[in-house]
Enzyme design. Structure first.
Site, short mmCIF file in Angstrom:
data_model
loop_
_atom_site.label_atom_id
_atom_site.label_comp_id
_atom_site.label_asym_id
_atom_site.label_seq_id
_atom_site.Cartn_x
_atom_site.Cartn_y
_atom_site.Cartn_z
N GLY A 80 -4.27 -0.61 -6.64
CA GLY A 80 -2.84 -0.48 -7.00
C GLY A 80 -2.57 -1.03 -8.38
N TYR B 131 7.57 -3.01 7.16
CA TYR B 131 6.98 -3.75 6.04
C TYR B 131 6.67 -5.19 6.47
CZ TYR B 131 6.90 -5.68 1.22
OH TYR B 131 6.57 -6.30 0.04
N LYS C 29 3.19 -7.20 6.81
CA LYS C 29 2.90 -8.43 6.04
C LYS C 29 2.42 -9.56 6.95
CE LYS C 29 3.55 -6.96 1.86
NZ LYS C 29 2.36 -6.70 1.03
N ILE D 292 -4.73 5.29 -7.06
CA ILE D 292 -4.97 6.60 -6.45
C ILE D 292 -4.77 7.73 -7.47
CG2 ILE D 292 -2.61 6.89 -5.55
CD1 ILE D 292 -4.10 7.99 -2.96
N LEU E 238 -1.87 0.25 -11.14
CA LEU E 238 -0.82 0.85 -11.97
C LEU E 238 0.56 0.68 -11.36
CD1 LEU E 238 -2.73 4.07 -13.12
CD2 LEU E 238 -2.84 1.74 -14.00
N GLY E 239 0.65 -0.16 -10.34
CA GLY E 239 1.94 -0.39 -9.68
C GLY E 239 2.74 -1.50 -10.33
N ASP F 147 -8.81 5.55 -3.58
CA ASP F 147 -7.84 5.69 -2.49
C ASP F 147 -8.18 4.56 -1.51
OD1 ASP F 147 -6.58 6.25 -0.12
OD2 ASP F 147 -7.19 8.36 -0.05
N1 SER Z 1 10.27 -6.66 -3.45
C1 SER Z 1 9.83 -6.39 -2.12
C2 SER Z 1 10.67 -5.38 -1.44
O1 SER Z 1 11.85 -5.42 -1.66
C3 SER Z 1 9.85 -7.65 -1.32
O2 SER Z 1 8.60 -8.02 -0.99
O3 SER Z 1 10.18 -4.61 -0.68
#
Ligand code: SER
Length: 314
Positions: free
Chosen positions: A8, A141, A145, A35, A10-11, A52
């Site tokens: 990742g 999410y 995590k 990717i 380039l994120g 990937d």
């Molecule tokens: N910046 C992130 C989000 O808002 C928080 O981990 O998803």
């Protein structure tokens, strides 16, 4: 850390972390992967490979080709996108992480991956949220995590992989835009302040979330990875934060440098719901005590620099 593979790259974080690591450890020792390739500095300034993260073989072969001793796994979907596409999020966030950990195990490499304030949930204490507390997130999410933190600890306990992580708050930068996060408003607001002198926020006034300026976040990653392993009681992952504000407070800070700046509201129920499930402010004492976490930018200092840099950029 001597030879580092970043996924990742380039994120949001990787675009800047790649360049900073190349400055410190040498261009050829930092292998950026993503990717897709683009023409950004992170992609063009040193070794780059297409990886990937859901393809274990590709990740392991790339790591072996460059004989890396560190894996920094950044590829993941942020909170709002994950909530919109939960099955895809599980497969990418968890599958990618498992492959990252397997790569680190196979190469006997040190491992870093970011966690988030999103790992907390509605039953977590909201203010001064402790390092060790209730973690029952209500978003995909957040589920990713928390599971990710446990998985990284598991790889440390079972396979002695040197895994380390940070629970990042919203990260603010003028370089790469975040995509699909709940805290993105705190980046967009600066762009709109420079372009239009006003901003319509999708997060409601009174909604406090932790935030950090990207240079502080990059230093935190490097300091944690360089920290003496013997001093770490926690590993995955440390609370870190530099500030907590609501939309009104960031707007007031901007108004000091952009006369007449105005904020209005058009609340997005989906992202507001996510924000409401997260802490108001987290406690970073464990990070300070175990590896000396520190930050330099408070809200006003960050605002001043963001506006200066964006005026140059836009
Ligand atoms: N910046 C992130 C989000 O808002 C928080 O981990 O998803």
């Amino acid at each position: 850390m001597k030879r580092i593979l970043i996924t990742g790259a380039l994120g949001q974080i990787g675009s800047e972390l790649t360049l900073k690591l190349r400055d410190i450890y040498g261009t050829d020792n930092v292998i950026a992967t993503d990717i897709k390739k683009n023409d950004s500095e992170a992609a063009e300034s040193g070794p780059f490979e297409l990886v990937d993260v859901t393809n274990l073989n590709q990740m392991v072969e790339t790591a072996k080709k460059y004989k890396v001793d560190t894996v920094m796994h950044l590829a993941a979907l942020l909170s709002a996108t994950a909530e919109a596409k939960p099955v895809f999020a599980w497969n990418l966030n968890m599958g990618g992480l498992l492959n990252g950990l397997e790569t680190a195990r196979e190469l006997n490499a040190q491992f870093f991956t970011p966690s988030s304030i999103g790992a907390f949930g509605p039953s977590t204490p909201k203010d001064n949220t402790p390092q060790d507390t209730i973690m029952r997130p209500s978003t995909m999410y957040g589920v990713n995590k928390v599971a990710g933190e446990l998985l990284a600890d598991y790889y440390h306990q079972k396979y002695a992989v040197d895994t380390r992580g940070l629970r990042f708050p919203g990260l603010i930068s003028y370089v790469a835009l975040p995509g699909g996060g709940t805290t993105d408003y705190a980046v967009e607001i600066y762009y709109e302040a420079v372009k239009n002198g006003q901003y319509t926020s999708y997060i409601d006034k009174g909604t406090y979330m932790d935030m950090m300026y990207m240079p502080d976040a990059l230093n935190a990653i490097i300091d944690l990875m360089e920290a003496d392993s013997a001093k770490l009681i926690h590993r995955n992952s440390f609370n870190v934060t530099a500030m907590s504000f609501d939309p009104e407070e960031i707007a007031s800070s901007i108004a000091k440098y952009v006369p007449g700046f105005e904020i209005s509201y058009n609340v997005d129920p989906a992202r507001q719901k996510i924000a409401d499930s997260w802490p108001n402010s987290i406690d970073a004492t464990a990070a300070k005590e175990e590896w000396g976490f520190k930050f330099e930018y408070d809200l006003d200092r960050m605002t001043k620099e963001m506006l200066e840099k964006l005026r140059q950029k836009l």
